[in-house]
Motif scaffolding. Structure first.
Motif, PDB file in Angstrom:
ATOM      1  N   ASP A  87       1.643  -1.737  -0.231  1.00  0.00           N
ATOM      2  CA  ASP A  87       2.438  -2.307   0.852  1.00  0.00           C
ATOM      3  C   ASP A  87       3.445  -1.269   1.326  1.00  0.00           C
ATOM      4  O   ASP A  87       3.529  -0.175   0.763  1.00  0.00           O
ATOM      5  CB  ASP A  87       3.122  -3.611   0.398  1.00  0.00           C
ATOM      6  CG  ASP A  87       4.003  -3.425  -0.821  1.00  0.00           C
ATOM      7  OD1 ASP A  87       4.789  -2.442  -0.884  1.00  0.00           O
ATOM      8  OD2 ASP A  87       3.929  -4.276  -1.729  1.00  0.00           O
ATOM      9  N   ILE A 104       3.853   2.149  -1.072  1.00  0.00           N
ATOM     10  CA  ILE A 104       2.816   3.118  -0.709  1.00  0.00           C
ATOM     11  C   ILE A 104       3.273   4.569  -0.855  1.00  0.00           C
ATOM     12  O   ILE A 104       2.501   5.434  -1.281  1.00  0.00           O
ATOM     13  CB  ILE A 104       2.219   2.849   0.703  1.00  0.00           C
ATOM     14  CG1 ILE A 104       0.938   3.666   0.905  1.00  0.00           C
ATOM     15  CG2 ILE A 104       3.224   3.115   1.808  1.00  0.00           C
ATOM     16  CD1 ILE A 104      -0.185   3.321  -0.047  1.00  0.00           C
ATOM     17  N   ILE A 144      -4.992   7.301   2.820  1.00  0.00           N
ATOM     18  CA  ILE A 144      -4.546   5.912   2.783  1.00  0.00           C
ATOM     19  C   ILE A 144      -5.342   5.118   3.810  1.00  0.00           C
ATOM     20  O   ILE A 144      -5.381   5.474   4.989  1.00  0.00           O
ATOM     21  CB  ILE A 144      -3.041   5.805   3.095  1.00  0.00           C
ATOM     22  CG1 ILE A 144      -2.212   6.540   2.039  1.00  0.00           C
ATOM     23  CG2 ILE A 144      -2.624   4.333   3.191  1.00  0.00           C
ATOM     24  CD1 ILE A 144      -0.730   6.617   2.354  1.00  0.00           C
ATOM     25  N   ILE A 200      -2.879  -1.846   4.102  1.00  0.00           N
ATOM     26  CA  ILE A 200      -1.512  -1.792   3.593  1.00  0.00           C
ATOM     27  C   ILE A 200      -0.731  -3.007   4.098  1.00  0.00           C
ATOM     28  O   ILE A 200      -0.546  -3.170   5.313  1.00  0.00           O
ATOM     29  CB  ILE A 200      -0.814  -0.476   4.014  1.00  0.00           C
ATOM     30  CG1 ILE A 200      -1.625   0.734   3.517  1.00  0.00           C
ATOM     31  CG2 ILE A 200       0.625  -0.434   3.497  1.00  0.00           C
ATOM     32  CD1 ILE A 200      -1.880   0.780   2.031  1.00  0.00           C
TER      33      ILE A 200
END
Length: 186
Positions: free
Chosen positions: A39, A43, A59, A64
């Motif tokens: 999140d 992250i 990522i 996310i």
């Protein structure tokens, strides 16, 4: 860093989806890691831990929590998490990532001939660094796509055995991504 050389030298990419996976991958042979969880609060810490171990980090920004899938979200990830690149299914995020100087991986799901045609059109427009084809066991599609687009092909999804890795690479994928921990050591 030259991404193509890194993928050729390290064709098995660890795809992590939990803190437990993070702890395991830190000490694995996997040089490239796809972060598929997190999140906006954690992250940057996840990314920093991987970078401290010399990992190449991507990522998947669509996954996310608390992050909107738009250009501000991509900018946030670049500034606060500082990955080597991003993964997204959204063309706008790929374009933004390219503009910001990030490596970009466009994830596409091929379920029929129409999704293949649409995927090729989007890839040609967005020009991602690489394309992750899902499911990764679709070697016929990988072979076809590899000839149609000017991006590296990464096979992902349902890759469970060493044979799946070898088949995907033989079909033209430059690398594979997997959550299967036993394959991270290949």
């Amino acid at each position: 860093m030259n991404l193509k050389e890194s993928l050729v030298e390290n064709p098995v990419i660890a795809a992590i989806s939990s803190d437990e996976d993070l702890e395991k991958v830190l000490y694995s042979n996997a040089a490239i890691v796809f972060i598929l969880y997190g999140d906006i609060i954690n992250i940057s810490k996840v990314c920093a831990r991987l970078k401290e171990k010399g990992k190449i980090v991507f990522i998947h920004i669509d996954l996310i929590e608390g992050l909107r899938g738009d250009s501000a979200g991509v900018k946030y990830i670049k500034e606060y998490a500082n990955p080597d690149g991003i993964i997204s299914t959204k063309a706008s995020n790929i374009k933004c990532g390219n503009h910001l100087g990030l490596y970009t991986i466009q994830r596409i799901f091929i379920i029929d001939s129409l999704s293949l045609k649409t995927g090729i059109k989007n890839i040609r427009e967005t020009k991602p660094t690489a394309v992750e084809v899902m499911p990764g066991i679709a070697t016929k599609i990988i072979s076809f796509l590899e000839k149609e687009v000017n991006s590296f092909i990464i096979a992902g999804g349902l890759i469970k055995e060493k044979k799946d890795v070898m088949d995907s690479l033989a079909a033209g994928a430059l690398a594979i991504s997997t959550t299967e921990k036993k394959l991270w050591e290949l």
